[in-house]
Design an enzyme around this catalytic site. Structure first.
Site, PDB file in Angstrom:
ATOM      1  N   CYS A  98       0.832  -1.205   0.000  1.00 51.27           N
ATOM      2  CA  CYS A  98       0.000   0.000   0.000  1.00 51.27           C
ATOM      3  C   CYS A  98       0.874   1.265   0.000  1.00 51.27           C
ATOM      4  CB  CYS A  98      -0.925   0.002   1.217  1.00 51.27           C
ATOM      5  SG  CYS A  98      -2.006   1.435   1.212  1.00 51.27           S
ATOM      6  N   ARG A 224      -7.995  -3.036 -11.184  1.00 47.56           N
ATOM      7  CA  ARG A 224      -8.800  -2.046 -11.907  1.00 47.56           C
ATOM      8  C   ARG A 224      -9.380  -2.631 -13.184  1.00 47.56           C
ATOM      9  NH1 ARG A 224      -4.073   1.972 -12.437  1.00 47.56           N
ATOM     10  NH2 ARG A 224      -3.112  -0.088 -12.650  1.00 47.56           N
TER      11      ARG A 224
HETATM   12  C1  LIG Z   1      -8.333   2.105  -5.272  1.00 46.50           C
HETATM   13  C2  LIG Z   1      -7.306   1.030  -5.020  1.00 46.50           C
HETATM   14  C3  LIG Z   1      -7.307   0.367  -3.809  1.00 46.50           C
HETATM   15  C4  LIG Z   1      -6.344  -0.637  -3.543  1.00 46.50           C
HETATM   16  N1  LIG Z   1      -6.379  -1.308  -2.344  1.00 46.50           N
HETATM   17  C5  LIG Z   1      -5.488  -2.315  -2.113  1.00 46.50           C
HETATM   18  C6  LIG Z   1      -5.557  -3.101  -0.915  1.00 46.50           C
HETATM   19  O1  LIG Z   1      -6.427  -2.917  -0.046  1.00 46.50           O
HETATM   20  N2  LIG Z   1      -4.620  -4.062  -0.742  1.00 46.50           N
HETATM   21  C7  LIG Z   1      -3.645  -4.317  -1.673  1.00 46.50           C
HETATM   22  O2  LIG Z   1      -2.815  -5.210  -1.479  1.00 46.50           O
HETATM   23  N3  LIG Z   1      -3.582  -3.611  -2.821  1.00 46.50           N
HETATM   24  C8  LIG Z   1      -4.477  -2.648  -3.064  1.00 46.50           C
HETATM   25  N4  LIG Z   1      -4.442  -1.973  -4.265  1.00 46.50           N
HETATM   26  C9  LIG Z   1      -3.498  -2.388  -5.313  1.00 46.50           C
HETATM   27  C10 LIG Z   1      -4.149  -3.433  -6.252  1.00 46.50           C
HETATM   28  O3  LIG Z   1      -4.419  -4.618  -5.550  1.00 46.50           O
HETATM   29  C11 LIG Z   1      -3.232  -3.755  -7.442  1.00 46.50           C
HETATM   30  O4  LIG Z   1      -2.015  -4.246  -6.940  1.00 46.50           O
HETATM   31  C12 LIG Z   1      -2.974  -2.543  -8.345  1.00 46.50           C
HETATM   32  O5  LIG Z   1      -4.156  -1.817  -8.586  1.00 46.50           O
HETATM   33  C13 LIG Z   1      -2.364  -2.983  -9.685  1.00 46.50           C
HETATM   34  O6  LIG Z   1      -3.193  -3.898 -10.332  1.00 46.50           O
HETATM   35  P1  LIG Z   1      -4.207  -3.458 -11.533  1.00 46.50           P
HETATM   36  O7  LIG Z   1      -3.358  -2.751 -12.556  1.00 46.50           O
HETATM   37  O8  LIG Z   1      -4.778  -4.758 -12.007  1.00 46.50           O
HETATM   38  O9  LIG Z   1      -5.215  -2.545 -10.929  1.00 46.50           O
HETATM   39  C14 LIG Z   1      -5.365  -0.964  -4.533  1.00 46.50           C
HETATM   40  C15 LIG Z   1      -5.381  -0.282  -5.759  1.00 46.50           C
HETATM   41  C16 LIG Z   1      -6.336   0.702  -6.012  1.00 46.50           C
HETATM   42  C17 LIG Z   1      -6.329   1.391  -7.363  1.00 46.50           C
END
Ligand SMILES: Cc1cc2nc3c(=O)[nH]c(=O)nc-3n(C[C@H](O)[C@H](O)[C@H](O)COP(=O)(O)O)c2cc1C
Length: 325
Positions: A98, A224
């Site tokens: 995070c 996302r």
């Molecule tokens: C709004 C938001 C909230 C997120 N909350 C968490 C979370 O609670 N725990 C975590 O490990 N990663 C969290 N992430 C990261 C995502 O799990 C992921 O690693 C990141 O968005 C990249 O993947 P993507 O390109 O498929 O979105 C969050 C990302 C976003 C955009």
């Protein structure tokens, strides 16, 4: 091949997990992070983040849900992981990714990547505190200020006893800016023996294919992109098994959103009504042009009747018919 839903705090709650897992194509869900400080969290905190704990830690359609914890104190993390298991958790995931200032300033999330020994210590303490049949996994970024610590942190998670490792292919400083550096994931995979889950910018089937080539991974995590294309898992599975597949139509998406609106309506009354729908539309805009129009139409609406009428206009029929779509 395994497909994971990425945890997303404030976005993917149990309602969304229920809807996404019912569409299909997802093998494992992960909760938003539960923040652990120095207190022993009561059972109701775990069940609030993860009501699925009361139902065998799986979504109504049967997809297992991991409970994610975030914190920097090994003893406290261990104690709360044990309590989470008592509350029904069957798998624990640990957040080392995070980037939020408030989280990092209170010694949790990506800031821990600055000391791989702390990552190892936290994983080991949690591993020791929960029964052997409860897997403990970790989710990391490639580093904090830069991407240099990726191998050290991956090895640390493995040494601590993690059963698998999800890697968001960016440093904390990289934020969410493209590109995602998948090549680092490939390197991690070659240096550790536990399964590595590739994560970051897997927006389309083509992205998945390139990421699979670059990383050699057999497990992928979608955040996302799963909101932008709720059936991305099915699209990928159809592609991999050479089956024809028609991606979800806009009307199916509207029906999905309407179901979400209906189930969350009492949680977000008054001025918050419809906010979660607007948030989801912001992701859907990336793959459905109609979502941008719908967003414009409802962005200022707060009254249930007007929102329902807007939903109905999207399909040219009544909300009841939308539900049946
Ligand atoms: C709004 C938001 C909230 C997120 N909350 C968490 C979370 O609670 N725990 C975590 O490990 N990663 C969290 N992430 C990261 C995502 O799990 C992921 O690693 C990141 O968005 C990249 O993947 P993507 O390109 O498929 O979105 C969050 C990302 C976003 C955009």
């Amino acid at each position: 091949m395994k497909i994971y839903q990425a945890p997303m705090e404030g976005v993917i709650d149990h309602h969304v997990r229920e809807l996404l897992s019912a569409i299909g194509g997802i093998d494992v869900c992960v909760t938003e992070f539960v923040r652990v400080t120095h207190t022993k969290l009561p059972r109701k905190v775990f069940t609030r983040f993860c009501p699925e704990l009361e139902q065998g830690a799986a979504t109504p359609s049967g997809t297992p849900v991991k409970l994610q914890l975030l914190g920097g104190n090994p003893e406290s993390m261990a104690c709360n992981a044990a309590r989470a298991v008592e509350a029904g958790a069957r798998a624990i995931d640990l957040n080392f990714g995070c980037p939020a200032k408030s989280v990092n300033n209170s010694d949790g999330g990506a800031c821990l990547l600055q000391s791989p020994s702390r990552v190892e210590g936290i994983v080991a303490a949690v591993r020791k505190a929960v029964p052997v049949d409860v897997p403990v996994s970790a989710k990391i970024r490639l580093g904090y200020e830069d991407r240099r610590s990726y191998l050290d942190n991956a090895r640390a998670a493995e040494a601590g006893g993690a059963s698998e490792l999800a890697v968001h292919a960016r440093s904390k400083v990289d934020g969410y800016r493209p590109p995602a550096y998948w090549e680092y994931i490939g390197e991690i995979r070659q240096h550790i023996d536990i399964p590595v889950i590739a994560n970051g910018d897997l927006w389309t089937v083509q992205d998945f294919l390139r990421c699979r080539d670059v990383t050699g991974c057999n497990a992928f995590m979608f955040g996302r992109s799963l909101l932008a294309r709720p059936d991305i898992g099915l699209q990928i599975r159809a592609y991999c098994s050479n089956q024809p597949y028609e991606p979800m139509s806009w009307s199916k998406i509207v029906a999905l959103l309407y179901r979400y609106y209906e189930t969350t309506r009492s949680d977000y009354p008054g001025k918050y009504l419809g906010n979660r729908i607007k948030q989801w539309l912001a992701y859907l805009k990336l793959s459905y042009p109609q979502a941008a129009h719908f967003f414009e139409e409802i962005k200022r609406l707060r009254e249930p009747e007007l929102l329902e009428q807007a939903f109905a206009r999207q399909l040219g029929n009544s909300p009841r018919e939308i539900e049946a779509a």
